[in-house]
Design a protein around this motif. Sequence first.
Motif, PDB file in Angstrom:
ATOM      1  N   UNK A   1      21.380 -12.368 -11.729  1.00 34.26           N
ATOM      2  CA  UNK A   1      20.165 -12.750 -10.996  1.00 34.26           C
ATOM      3  C   UNK A   1      20.274 -12.026  -9.652  1.00 34.26           C
ATOM      4  N   UNK A   2      19.196 -11.337  -9.317  1.00 34.90           N
ATOM      5  CA  UNK A   2      19.207 -10.564  -8.063  1.00 34.90           C
ATOM      6  C   UNK A   2      18.100 -11.068  -7.155  1.00 34.90           C
ATOM      7  N   UNK A   3      18.462 -11.252  -5.891  1.00 35.84           N
ATOM      8  CA  UNK A   3      17.495 -11.659  -4.880  1.00 35.84           C
ATOM      9  C   UNK A   3      17.272 -10.442  -4.007  1.00 35.84           C
ATOM     10  N   UNK A   4      16.014 -10.013  -3.946  1.00 41.78           N
ATOM     11  CA  UNK A   4      15.742  -8.810  -3.144  1.00 41.78           C
ATOM     12  C   UNK A   4      14.531  -9.016  -2.251  1.00 41.78           C
ATOM     13  N   UNK A   5      14.539  -8.388  -1.097  1.00 41.44           N
ATOM     14  CA  UNK A   5      13.397  -8.432  -0.175  1.00 41.44           C
ATOM     15  C   UNK A   5      12.975  -7.033   0.173  1.00 41.44           C
ATOM     16  N   UNK A   6      11.679  -6.917   0.417  1.00 45.29           N
ATOM     17  CA  UNK A   6      11.137  -5.607   0.792  1.00 45.29           C
ATOM     18  C   UNK A   6      11.539  -5.313   2.224  1.00 45.29           C
TER      19      UNK A   6
ATOM     20  N   UNK B   1      14.810 -17.617 -14.275  1.00 48.20           N
ATOM     21  CA  UNK B   1      14.099 -17.183 -13.061  1.00 48.20           C
ATOM     22  C   UNK B   1      13.305 -18.334 -12.454  1.00 48.20           C
ATOM     23  N   UNK B   2      12.618 -19.013 -13.329  1.00 45.61           N
ATOM     24  CA  UNK B   2      11.793 -20.128 -12.836  1.00 45.61           C
ATOM     25  C   UNK B   2      12.657 -21.187 -12.202  1.00 45.61           C
ATOM     26  N   UNK B   3      13.722 -21.497 -12.895  1.00 42.59           N
ATOM     27  CA  UNK B   3      14.635 -22.525 -12.363  1.00 42.59           C
ATOM     28  C   UNK B   3      15.179 -22.113 -10.999  1.00 42.59           C
ATOM     29  N   UNK B   4      15.588 -20.851 -10.942  1.00 38.75           N
ATOM     30  CA  UNK B   4      16.149 -20.359  -9.682  1.00 38.75           C
ATOM     31  C   UNK B   4      15.114 -20.418  -8.569  1.00 38.75           C
ATOM     32  N   UNK B   5      13.943 -19.946  -8.929  1.00 37.93           N
ATOM     33  CA  UNK B   5      12.894 -19.950  -7.921  1.00 37.93           C
ATOM     34  C   UNK B   5      12.591 -21.375  -7.462  1.00 37.93           C
TER      35      UNK B   5
ATOM     36  N   UNK C   1      21.701 -23.529   2.312  1.00 37.69           N
ATOM     37  CA  UNK C   1      20.551 -22.768   1.833  1.00 37.69           C
ATOM     38  C   UNK C   1      20.900 -21.303   1.577  1.00 37.69           C
ATOM     39  N   UNK C   2      21.955 -20.895   2.216  1.00 42.10           N
ATOM     40  CA  UNK C   2      22.251 -19.461   2.095  1.00 42.10           C
ATOM     41  C   UNK C   2      22.307 -19.045   0.620  1.00 42.10           C
ATOM     42  N   UNK C   3      21.872 -17.878   0.409  1.00 42.18           N
ATOM     43  CA  UNK C   3      21.682 -17.370  -0.956  1.00 42.18           C
ATOM     44  C   UNK C   3      22.937 -17.452  -1.812  1.00 42.18           C
ATOM     45  N   UNK C   4      24.017 -17.090  -1.183  1.00 42.61           N
ATOM     46  CA  UNK C   4      25.281 -17.085  -1.929  1.00 42.61           C
ATOM     47  C   UNK C   4      25.553 -18.438  -2.539  1.00 42.61           C
ATOM     48  N   UNK C   5      25.329 -19.467  -1.753  1.00 38.93           N
ATOM     49  CA  UNK C   5      25.638 -20.793  -2.257  1.00 38.93           C
ATOM     50  C   UNK C   5      24.617 -21.292  -3.245  1.00 38.93           C
ATOM     51  N   UNK C   6      23.376 -20.845  -3.048  1.00 37.07           N
ATOM     52  CA  UNK C   6      22.311 -21.381  -3.904  1.00 37.07           C
ATOM     53  C   UNK C   6      22.312 -20.728  -5.292  1.00 37.07           C
ATOM     54  N   UNK C   7      22.417 -19.396  -5.261  1.00 35.34           N
ATOM     55  CA  UNK C   7      22.190 -18.672  -6.514  1.00 35.34           C
ATOM     56  C   UNK C   7      23.481 -18.310  -7.236  1.00 35.34           C
ATOM     57  N   UNK C   8      24.545 -18.132  -6.430  1.00 30.98           N
ATOM     58  CA  UNK C   8      25.795 -17.674  -7.033  1.00 30.98           C
ATOM     59  C   UNK C   8      26.211 -18.417  -8.293  1.00 30.98           C
TER      60      UNK C   8
ATOM     61  N   UNK D   1      24.268 -12.146  -8.428  1.00 28.02           N
ATOM     62  CA  UNK D   1      25.286 -12.991  -9.056  1.00 28.02           C
ATOM     63  C   UNK D   1      26.182 -12.154  -9.952  1.00 28.02           C
ATOM     64  N   UNK D   2      27.294 -12.756 -10.299  1.00 26.65           N
ATOM     65  CA  UNK D   2      28.144 -12.209 -11.376  1.00 26.65           C
ATOM     66  C   UNK D   2      28.619 -10.780 -11.110  1.00 26.65           C
TER      67      UNK D   2
END
Lengths: 100, 890
Positions: free
Chosen positions: B311-316, B44-48, B294-301, B335-336
């Motif tokens: 790993x899930x990216x969520x916004x309120x 999580x930390x790394x991703x963040x 920067x798009x999420x797919x490329x960054x976190x996937x 991801x995954x």
Amino acid sequence: MKITKTIESDKTILTVDGRLDTTTAPELAAAIAELDGGVKTLVLDFKDLEYVSSAGLRVILSTHKKLDAEGGKLIIAHPNDMIQSIFALTGFIEILNIED
Amino acid sequence: MRRTFQKWLLIFVSIAFLVTFVTFFIVLWNGAVGDVKTNVQTTLETTQNSIETNYYNLEQTLEESKKDTANKAQSASLILLSEAQSEAEGTGSFMMERHLAIDFNSLYSEAFPNDTEIVTYDENGEVPNPLEGYSPSDLFSDSSSRSASQKYQLFDQYFTLYVKPIMEKIYPIATGVKATSLHLIDPGQVINPATDINNPEAGGYILGSTTIGYFGYDMYNRNLDSSNPNYNQQSVDFMNYIYSSQEATYAQDILIDSSGQSWQYAGIKLNDSNIGVIQVGTNPEDILERMERLSFENLIKPITISNAGKIIYAELEDYEIDGKVYKKHIIKGITNEENASSSWIGKPLEEYGVSEEYLSSSWNEDHFSNFNCGGHESFVSFVRGSNTLTADPSDDYVLIATVPFIDAFASEITSLISLTIGTLFLFIVIFILISLLVQRIVINGIYQVNSSLKQITNGNLDVIVDVRHNKEFRDLSDGINTTVSALKRFIEEEKNRNAQDLALAKSIQSSSLPTLFPPYPERDEFNIFAKMDTAKEVGGDFYDFFFIDGQRFIFLIADVSGKGIPAALFMMRAKTLIKSLAETRTKSPAQIFYETNNSLCENNDSEMFVTAFMAMVDVSSGELTYVNAGHNPPIVVLNNKASYLKASPSFVLGGIKNFKYKEEYLKLAPGDSVYLYTDGVSEATNEKEELYGEDRLLKLFDDIVSPIDDEEMILTISKDIDNFVAGYEQSDDITQVCFTYLAKSSNLKDMHKLFLSTNDETLDTLTALISKELEDCGADKKDIYNITLVLEEVFANIKNYAYGGKVGHFIFAYQIKDEQFSMEFIDYGVEFNPLTKNDPNIALKAKDRPIGGLGIFLVKSLMDDVSYQYYDLANHLKMRKRLKIKKSEN
């Protein structure tokens, strides 16, 4: 009692050593019976015979009688004095062929 | 013992294994959880960090891009400024030359790409057409033969008609603007690269540009309403800002036009001139690219957290459920995902399994929990982050990491399995090793010691314990051996003591019994023989015999109840009583027993008793009186026939006082025998626990010929008992007494008497004896010969005829006195007088001579005197001979 058999051309010699009594008389009888039939002359050598009793006398008499009947001859050789006197006493001296 | 030890060792090892296993399990479990936590946190930390770094990077890039564009504007202005200055200062031909240099054809096509009529906007936004009727191609076409100056004139006309009126209306300064003020900027000459350079003059109208179509464009968009789709907010903002800004330069943010092209404008304000503003526009392509990246797919996937972890990216966001709108955390990226078609993207996190509560409240310190996510029970953690690019709280995001339990423990399970197997194997090896080791060191040693001890216990005290493979066992072995030796010694000493006592008791016992045989050699009325074989312990048997006067002879047998010294003492008492009472000579056997009994009953605390049989015989007549106090009935041989003596049983001695004992009578004829025994005989036992028994005993008397040899009879019976018992331990004394009655009177005084059997050996013995006797006397050889000859004849006669050929006994008596030898043969056979036989006729010829009859003849002839008598049921043949004694040489 010891019996030694010697066969010579014309006679058979049985040398009888020891005592010829009721115990040993049957041995002599058996030894004589063992001889081949047709023994013409049987010599009983008594030179070493110490003693003869009535049982021995019986064997001698019957052997004498038998040989006589067969045409043979029984010779009693070298009986000692006492045996001789027994022979004399019993009249055997008249019957037997005794050779000194 | 081997089993117990192994059982306990196995239990211990199993427990140890289980404990180890459980420990491993717990450790691994905790380790797994710990690992998951660490993994999740780290990821999580790394991703963040990744996200935020990228935001930061982008920010930096945007800033740099602005700077870059601003620098370009700066350089462009400097160039244009210098150009303008030089124009203002000098020649004024700048514009003109510039203008003349323009290729109208290209200018035209650039300005009017559609080759449409010139259009312009009027104050209403309508399109008036001052050059109505004229097409641009009329004005500017190549085919036209117009000259440059003509073309310039046309352009001037255009400007005047088209551009200027508008400018005059809006901006008064514009009236002074001439056509010559327009200039086309060659971007390559100014800055490279730049795609767009515009020069709006102070009023906002573009006088110079790299694009002809922009000439006269009102940057302020004064003719347009902000609602108008053509309204260009960007240029309006640009103009407003640049004139209000303190800064000399101003860079705008990136904008993307309708065709997707990105633009960034920067400008510089030229305050002291009419030049106005230089605006430079660039295409910051790489920014877009980065934003793309920067798009999420490329960054976190590409991030993976575990096999099935996500790993899930969520916004309120606002989310509508059944018409109502809720604020929920919506999954923006995940991801995954196995199945792209049924993606979780766009769905609320709640649906996925992670509760809003968990995300909004401060959970546990490290946000670590577990939920059922998408069907898998998983470890969950999250971090909150903000979008540093926009700095907008609504752009705050949440990063969630989920790790299914299976994944968490997958490796742990493998580890656990391999650890278990390893540990199991290890413990098995330990078990085997310890087992073997202890076996070798201890158990085998113990077994060996035990087996030796067992042998010792079984009675073999000579066994040595020899287990020496370590010091402890050596000591143990030596200790045991020393103890056993000491024990053996004690036992020996005890045995010796016992043996001594026993021997003493036995000697007391046996010394009191008459053991000398024949006991009365001078008496020939009877023979007696007795034998006692004692058992290991001193028994209570005894026998006794004695004369009470010249004619009356007592013999008895007795058996005391019990063993040991008390029995022996009692026995002595009984024996003494009987004998002393008997020796009074006045008491009958019954009387003797009566008084003995009474005496024994007194002072009989131990309540012992004795069985006894006693006989008193008058040897001159053969009359026997007997009494039996509870004893085994004896065997009597009467007239050559053996049987058990019937005696009316009386009670034992020492039983009850004043018991009246009954005596009975029997007459013995010469040759008759009485055989007494104790129950040691009849109750002799063999291995099969069979008893010897009375029948077997009696049977031994079957073939006897009277008179029997008492000693011979007893020995025969003893031998038969031995054979029967066959080595089995004798438990009771075996006592036997045999009495044979022979003759009434004795004419054999002073003669040597021998009781002989008619065996062949007897003759030899007799002959040898007599020969020697005569030789010792110095008798003549002939006499010796004759006498031995007579001996033989008489002997032969008795042997062959007296007992019907069976072996019997006879008495031989002889005497050498006054140079005379006399002998007598007494046999108990058929009455026969040999002297009646006629002498053989010795004169007969051989063939006529009968074989028999010579014997007796010789006897009569050789002896001086022969006489025969039959009395006492016996043949008596007496003979005498005078001897010729050789005088000894001196």
